[in-house]
Design a protein around this motif. Structure first.
Motif, PDB file in Angstrom:
ATOM      1  N   UNK A  45      21.594  82.940  20.074  1.00  0.00           N
ATOM      2  CA  UNK A  45      22.476  82.528  19.041  1.00  0.00           C
ATOM      3  C   UNK A  45      23.837  82.216  19.727  1.00  0.00           C
ATOM      4  N   UNK A  46      24.343  80.865  19.739  1.00  0.00           N
ATOM      5  CA  UNK A  46      25.665  80.477  20.130  1.00  0.00           C
ATOM      6  C   UNK A  46      26.765  79.776  19.001  1.00  0.00           C
ATOM      7  N   UNK A  47      27.743  80.431  18.650  1.00  0.00           N
ATOM      8  CA  UNK A  47      28.563  80.142  17.632  1.00  0.00           C
ATOM      9  C   UNK A  47      29.359  78.756  17.988  1.00  0.00           C
ATOM     10  N   UNK A 103      24.520  78.847  10.487  1.00  0.00           N
ATOM     11  CA  UNK A 103      24.697  79.894  11.603  1.00  0.00           C
ATOM     12  C   UNK A 103      23.599  80.876  11.269  1.00  0.00           C
ATOM     13  N   UNK A 104      23.624  81.576  10.065  1.00  0.00           N
ATOM     14  CA  UNK A 104      23.035  82.605   9.825  1.00  0.00           C
ATOM     15  C   UNK A 104      21.445  82.322   9.913  1.00  0.00           C
ATOM     16  N   UNK A 105      20.893  81.309   9.832  1.00  0.00           N
ATOM     17  CA  UNK A 105      19.630  80.783   9.735  1.00  0.00           C
ATOM     18  C   UNK A 105      19.341  80.551  11.179  1.00  0.00           C
ATOM     19  N   UNK A 153      16.477  82.267  16.274  1.00  0.00           N
ATOM     20  CA  UNK A 153      16.643  82.845  17.565  1.00  0.00           C
ATOM     21  C   UNK A 153      16.180  83.951  17.806  1.00  0.00           C
ATOM     22  N   UNK A 154      16.335  84.995  16.714  1.00  0.00           N
ATOM     23  CA  UNK A 154      15.586  86.223  16.979  1.00  0.00           C
ATOM     24  C   UNK A 154      13.921  86.096  16.802  1.00  0.00           C
ATOM     25  N   UNK A 170      18.756  77.419  22.951  1.00  0.00           N
ATOM     26  CA  UNK A 170      20.156  77.811  22.404  1.00  0.00           C
ATOM     27  C   UNK A 170      20.204  77.211  20.912  1.00  0.00           C
ATOM     28  N   UNK A 171      20.134  78.587  20.015  1.00  0.00           N
ATOM     29  CA  UNK A 171      20.304  77.989  18.461  1.00  0.00           C
ATOM     30  C   UNK A 171      21.748  78.132  17.893  1.00  0.00           C
TER      31      UNK A 171
END
Length: 342
Positions: free
Chosen positions: A92-94, A73-75, A80-81, A65-66
């Motif tokens: 990705x988890x906000x 967050x963009x990184x 994660x991708x 979980x990134x």
């Protein structure tokens, strides 16, 4: 590990050549030089902590979980991708949304990779206690080893930089590059440790050019059944022409009574026959004009192999046969083009 000195914001200046070609080029080169120095420093920090992070990620029974806020967050999304496409399931988890229900997506078998240059992102710090109670392993990637996130994490990866490339020392530039490169380093190390292959990569990229080249087989794109042009050996050349015209592949297979391939009659053979005034297409058996040793391919071979054969032998079509030379299908260059193999 001691963090690199924090970036000191510098006063933005406006050189006389700012906005000119020379000024723009100089600015671009300065940014690259600043970030290159940061990556050189980062390379020296790939050590025991990095290896331990890899071991934790390899041992993960769930997903990675990134998470990160803002530019981090963009990184984190990109990391994660990259993980997911190279054999390490991740998402990705906000962190802001996590506090309002999205934390339910995280299972106790997941490993959390949290990114924050300052290491003080309140949105992430808010969810750390819940993650700890659930038993999640937490890896923090920050620019400050003395930050709260670094101290709360099970493992800390130092991605500190001496300065941002932004002349104001404000916009995340060098710091986001360092975090992204550390993420790439983790992904590739895990890829190699898992023995991840090009075919594994292709399976998660079926619509990409590599996926098509490594996964698409002849059976997926060939014409089969009644769509395969074929005539018997005693058919006339004109009958073969009718079959070619009906099936629109620019050729027809010539077969025996057991549907075994005897030869191929193509539009090239037809043109050569038309140039010979002595040949009567209605009376001449196609077996007299066909190519008796045509190039063929198997149904389970890769479509890219068909493209290679067509290019090597300057032909536009292939008959698909089994081990006993029975005709299974046919395809031409247009089929490969439609499948975006070539």
């Amino acid at each position: 590990m001691t963090a690199a000195p924090a970036a000191t914001p510098t006063t933005a200046t406006t050189p006389a050549d700012a906005g000119t070609e020379a000024g723009l080029i100089a600015s671009g080169r300065r940014v690259i030089a600043v970030e290159a120095r940061a990556l050189e420093s980062l390379q020296a920090r790939i050590g025991p902590e990095f290896a331990e992070a890899c071991r934790l990620l390899l041992a993960c029974r769930g997903r990675v979980v990134c998470t990160g806020m803002g530019k981090s967050g963009h990184i984190a999304t990109k990391i994660a991708a990259t993980f997911s496409s190279t054999g390490t399931p991740a998402f990705f988890l906000h962190p802001g949304e996590a506090s309002h229900g999205d934390l339910g997506m995280v299972k106790d078998s997941d490993v959390v990779l949290a990114l924050s240059n300052s290491g003080e992102s309140e949105e992430i710090l808010t969810i750390v206690p819940a993650l700890k109670r659930q038993g999640n392993v937490l890896i923090a990637m920050t620019g400050r080893s003395d930050s709260r996130m670094a101290k709360l994490a099970d493992l800390h990866l130092d991605v500190s930089v001496a300065e941002e490339a932004c002349p104001l020392g404000l916009a995340p530039t060098t710091s986001t590059t360092a975090a992204l490169v550390m993420g790439d380093a983790l992904a590739v190390a895990l890829l190699e440790a898992r023995g991840f292959t090009a075919e594994d990569f292709a399976r998660s990229h079926p619509a990409g050019s590599l996926g098509r080249r490594l996964l698409l087989r002849i059976a997926d794109i060939m014409h089969a059944g009644a769509d395969v042009p074929r005539v018997s050996a005693d058919a006339s050349a004109s009958e073969a022409l009718v079959e070619m015209s009906r099936k629109r592949l620019g050729m027809t297979a010539v077969v025996d009574v057991d549907d075994r391939l005897l030869g191929v009659f193509t539009d090239g053979d037809l043109r050569r026959a038309l140039d010979d005034a002595a040949i009567d297409l209605r009376a001449t058996p196609v077996s007299k004009l066909m190519a008796r040793s045509p190039k063929t391919i198997g149904a389970q071979q890769l479509a890219v192999e068909a493209a290679r054969l067509m290019e090597e032998f300057k032909i536009n079509g292939l008959v698909v046969v089994d081990e006993e030379q029975r005709v299974l299908g046919a395809l031409n260059i247009h089929d490969l083009l439609r499948a975006r193999v070539v």
